[in-house]
Design a protein around this motif. Structure first.
Motif, PDB file in Angstrom:
ATOM      1  N   VAL A 113     -29.849 -22.715 -33.720  1.00 13.34           N
ATOM      2  CA  VAL A 113     -29.523 -23.441 -32.492  1.00 13.34           C
ATOM      3  C   VAL A 113     -28.726 -24.700 -32.862  1.00 13.34           C
ATOM      4  N   TRP A 114     -29.210 -25.423 -33.839  1.00 11.62           N
ATOM      5  CA  TRP A 114     -28.410 -26.468 -34.480  1.00 11.62           C
ATOM      6  C   TRP A 114     -29.029 -26.762 -35.843  1.00 11.62           C
ATOM      7  N   TRP A 163     -30.747 -16.597 -22.750  1.00  8.58           N
ATOM      8  CA  TRP A 163     -31.095 -16.727 -24.171  1.00  8.58           C
ATOM      9  C   TRP A 163     -31.262 -15.367 -24.860  1.00  8.58           C
ATOM     10  N   PHE A 165     -29.770 -11.319 -25.822  1.00  6.67           N
ATOM     11  CA  PHE A 165     -28.618 -10.425 -25.912  1.00  6.67           C
ATOM     12  C   PHE A 165     -28.761  -9.368 -24.825  1.00  6.67           C
ATOM     13  N   ASP A 166     -27.635  -8.793 -24.427  1.00  9.19           N
ATOM     14  CA  ASP A 166     -27.661  -7.801 -23.356  1.00  9.19           C
ATOM     15  C   ASP A 166     -27.187  -6.443 -23.896  1.00  9.19           C
ATOM     16  N   LEU A 180     -14.924 -11.889 -17.616  1.00  7.43           N
ATOM     17  CA  LEU A 180     -15.880 -12.909 -17.162  1.00  7.43           C
ATOM     18  C   LEU A 180     -16.579 -12.475 -15.879  1.00  7.43           C
ATOM     19  N   ARG A 183     -19.180 -10.009 -16.906  1.00  7.07           N
ATOM     20  CA  ARG A 183     -20.336 -10.720 -17.474  1.00  7.07           C
ATOM     21  C   ARG A 183     -21.201 -11.299 -16.353  1.00  7.07           C
ATOM     22  N   PRO A 219     -33.993 -24.637 -18.707  1.00  5.20           N
ATOM     23  CA  PRO A 219     -33.080 -25.468 -19.501  1.00  5.20           C
ATOM     24  C   PRO A 219     -31.681 -24.885 -19.627  1.00  5.20           C
ATOM     25  N   ALA A 220     -31.545 -23.572 -19.399  1.00  7.00           N
ATOM     26  CA  ALA A 220     -30.216 -22.948 -19.558  1.00  7.00           C
ATOM     27  C   ALA A 220     -29.379 -23.002 -18.286  1.00  7.00           C
ATOM     28  N   THR A 223     -25.712 -23.829 -18.554  1.00  9.94           N
ATOM     29  CA  THR A 223     -25.003 -23.434 -19.782  1.00  9.94           C
ATOM     30  C   THR A 223     -23.632 -22.835 -19.475  1.00  9.94           C
ATOM     31  N   LYS A 224     -23.603 -21.976 -18.477  1.00 11.98           N
ATOM     32  CA  LYS A 224     -22.327 -21.337 -18.113  1.00 11.98           C
ATOM     33  C   LYS A 224     -21.924 -21.842 -16.736  1.00 11.98           C
ATOM     34  N   PRO A 225     -20.911 -22.708 -16.684  1.00 11.41           N
ATOM     35  CA  PRO A 225     -20.561 -23.356 -15.420  1.00 11.41           C
ATOM     36  C   PRO A 225     -20.329 -22.373 -14.270  1.00 11.41           C
ATOM     37  N   TYR A 252     -31.431 -31.912 -20.769  1.00 10.62           N
ATOM     38  CA  TYR A 252     -30.296 -31.945 -21.692  1.00 10.62           C
ATOM     39  C   TYR A 252     -29.146 -31.076 -21.173  1.00 10.62           C
ATOM     40  N   SER A 253     -28.753 -31.355 -19.955  1.00  9.99           N
ATOM     41  CA  SER A 253     -27.735 -30.537 -19.304  1.00  9.99           C
ATOM     42  C   SER A 253     -26.690 -31.428 -18.646  1.00  9.99           C
TER      43      SER A 253
END
Lengths: 377, 315
Positions: A113-114, A163, A165-166, A180, A183, A219-220, A223-225, A252-253
């Motif tokens: 993650v980091w 979070w 995989f698909d 997109l 997705r 929290p996500a 993540t994808k605007p 944290y967003s």
């Protein structure tokens, strides 16, 4: 649900109780006793008599979970919070734990993650179905023991989807050229399936068991605007028609991305992280309180829901003074032009801090809210 | 037609190496022992690229915590700041904080790259493009953003000049993540020109996490030899719409999902580009660094690229 002004709440996780560890030392046992006395854990001598220095088996650790949950509840109660829970003492992690109870997912490996922080990531390979509601036992125990109001945290459908995989939805043949857009369609279907088949049955089971407040952790969400509306749709689908005070926690967003979609969210309040972006100076003006500037958007858009802006930073050992907490709350109330719309909260769960630091921070939260309340007496 | 393959970003660390990094952080593993493990794993990363006949080879960048970090840590005028989201991923980087004039006073990558593992004339080095680096930084000093971008470009150019790389990739997600004003795109291009003037090897710009159409047609004039495209977010019409005269890096292997592309699927994607666009030369690649995948899945994807290259050779 009517609350007093600036009611105080925790957000979720605490680090594990001092005895809930594989390798136990005399020091851990001493610390466990000290904390029990400090926070008022009844019957703790029984626990202490069971603890022996050395390696604790998985079975032994499992048998200590009730004690850990009790410590978590008393920790929050004795700090003086109005709304409490067990510090998620039984849970492994907010993503892995729920998916252990869901068919249609498989864990595929660890992902960075980091820096050296990693998480165990799963892939969806079939339509998700719930093995059984996964927070009932912990809630039943908390309900039996708690002396204050409870709020149960549960990971939301958008975060579980984002979070992962698909390997299921993305395999479908769609007559759509734009990647997109493909997705988005796949993600929406996955989020709605998780909302209906996994989260909603959990919420229903919790409400049947007596839950009055449930916090859905997302929290996500930003993540994808171009998918923020999907987060809102998933949330609303999960809670549709259910009788409970639902809240959402997003940390944290980039909160600007929530607008205007958040206007449609069927939540009683939104809990966000602000203290992490703020200064430590006293003051109720823009210069002292940059961490709370996004609250202007809530006012500007006429958002109806309450806001729980974090007034305690969970990523530092700095102990906020009650006066700093007070100023943050009063500035937030000023921006929303309504103190009744503000709930006093942490930025996020305190699991990254020691119990000593976490406890002092929670006490400062309670004392600061009390100071803020006095301004309206 | 000429088709070859390369990687475009960091490889994922194996679980053993992830644990080693965590142990090192907790003080349970020495720096020397950690470096030994990194080197051993870099050898494997190089080996799998050679086995699958990729043209230019990276060392896997296993010791880079994020794409910006070596520069944030070693360039003068920059400090390492707090965490920020890495585009639309559940991954984070530490923001460079610009606190003084950005200058390269010492080598940046000398201690980071495993040059010696890579056969002569096949070294590929991957760095952030100056515009992306500047955009993702917190600027506390420069009054004009463009002055920061130029200074970062100067520093990068100086670093690249000293490397013995055959192929240099500038990773540029900020150019395509959202549609930029023309002025910003021109700024990015001028910054790359500073590098171009000091580097004679193959220069590539790899765009990821956004559609290439966001930076077209201006990208056609960028002073680079290769344009890399993230095909997992770029519609095919973005490639057809313009006369592409540069080499195309076709990122058709999804670096953010575990579904494995078969060699047939990859080869078909390549043939489609060659038959329906003006492109004459292609590098097959993942859509971005494979760091978002488990280590074993990343390796399977590299083998798929290798097998697709074999299939295309037969054609």
């Amino acid at each position: 649900m009517t609350e007093r002004l600036f009611s105080t709440q925790e957000v979720g996780s605490l680090s594990k109780a001092p005895f809930l560890r594989k390798s136990l030392s005399e020091e851990h046992i001493r610390t466990s006793r000290d904390w029990a006395i400090r926070i008022g854990v009844e019957g703790f001598e029984d626990l202490i008599s069971q603890l022996k220095p050395g390696i604790q088996s998985d079975e032994k650790l499992k048998s200590l979970e009730d004690w850990a949950a009790l410590y978590g509840i008393r920790f929050h109660e004795s700090a003086g919070l109005d709304i409490v829970y067990d510090g998620e003492q039984r849970r492994v992690e907010m993503y892995e734990y729920p998916l252990m109870h869901v068919k249609g997912f498989k864990f595929v490996g660890y992902i960075k993650v980091w820096d050296s922080e990693i998480f165990k990531k799963a892939a969806v390979f079939d339509k998700p179905s719930l093995i059984k509601p996964y927070h009932i036992e912990e809630f039943e125990f908390a309900k039996k023991k708690a002396r204050r109001a409870l709020k149960v945290p549960i990971t939301g459908p958008y975060t579980l989807a984002d979070w992962s995989f698909d390997e299921y939805y993305a395999k479908r043949k769609l007559d759509v050229d734009e990647p997109l857009e493909r997705r988005r369609i796949n993600k929406r279907d996955m989020v709605l399936d998780l909302a209906k088949e996994i989260i909603r049955p959990n919420l229903e089971a919790l409400i049947r068991a007596g839950a009055k407040r449930i916090q859905i952790d997302e929290p996500a969400a930003t993540t994808k605007p171009n998918e923020v509306d999907i987060f809102v749709e998933g949330f609303n689908e999960a809670v549709k028609g259910l009788d409970c005070a639902f809240s959402v926690h997003i940390c944290y967003s980039d909160y600007r991305l929530l607008f205007p979609y958040i206007l449609d969210l069927k939540a009683e309040h939104i809990s966000i992280e602000c203290a992490n972006r703020d200064t430590k100076m006293y003051g109720r003006d823009e210069g002292s309180r940059p961490g709370y500037s996004m609250l202007k958007l809530f006012k500007e858009y006429g958002t109806k829901i309450k806001v729980a802006p974090g007034v305690i930073d969970v990523h530092t050992d700095f102990i906020e003074s009650p006066e700093l907490v007070r100023d943050r709350l009063l500035y937030a109330a000023k921006l929303l032009d309504d103190p009744a719309k503000i709930i006093a909260s942490n930025d996020c769960g305190l699991r990254t801090r020691t119990w000593e630091v976490a406890y002092e921070k929670e006490r400062a939260l309670v004392a600061g809210a009390e100071l803020a309340r006095k301004e309206f007496e | 037609m000429k088709v070859s393959g390369y990687l475009v970003g960091p490889q994922p660390r194996s679980e053993v190496l992830m644990k080693a990094y965590r142990d090192h952080k907790k003080g349970k593993l020495t720096k020397q022992a950690l470096e030994g493990l990194v080197r051993k794993e870099a050898e494997e990363v190089v080996k799998i690229q050679l086995e699958n006949e990729l043209t230019v080879i990276t060392d896997g960048m296993l010791n880079w915590h994020d794409l910006l970090r070596p520069f944030a840590e070693r360039l003068n005028g920059i400090e390492v700041g707090g965490l920020a989201r890495w585009f639309d991923n559940n991954a984070f980087y530490k923001q460079p904080v610009i606190v003084g004039r950005v200058e390269r006073m010492k080598p940046i990558l000398e201690q980071m790259l495993f040059y010696d593992l890579i056969p002569p004339k096949r070294l590929k080095v991957i760095v952030p493009d100056p515009y992306t680096f500047s955009k993702l930084s917190v600027n506390k000093i420069y009054r004009k953003f463009e002055d920061l971008v130029y200074d970062v470009a100067e520093a990068m150019a100086e670093e690249i000049r000293t490397l013995s790389a055959t192929h240099v990739q500038l990773t540029a997600p900020s150019l395509v993540y959202e549609k930029l004003p023309k002025k910003e795109i021109e700024l990015a291009m001028e910054a790359i020109d500073i590098i171009r003037r000091r580097y004679d090897g193959v220069l590539c710009i790899h765009t990821c996490f956004g559609r290439i159409g966001n930076v077209m047609p201006e990208l056609l004039d960028f002073p680079v030899d290769v344009i890399g495209v993230d095909m997992t977010v770029t519609p095919f019409k973005d490639l057809k719409e313009y006369a592409l005269t540069k080499i195309l890096g076709i990122g058709c292997v999804d670096a953010r999902n575990t579904i494995i592309e078969t060699p047939d699927e990859i080869a078909s994607a390549v043939m489609k580009v060659l038959s329906e666009t003006s492109v004459k030369q292609i590098y097959i690649s993942p859509s971005s660094g494979l760091e978002f995948l488990p280590h074993n899945v990343a390796n399977v994807k590299i083998r798929s690229i290798g097998n697709a290259l074999k299939l295309l050779k037969e054609v």
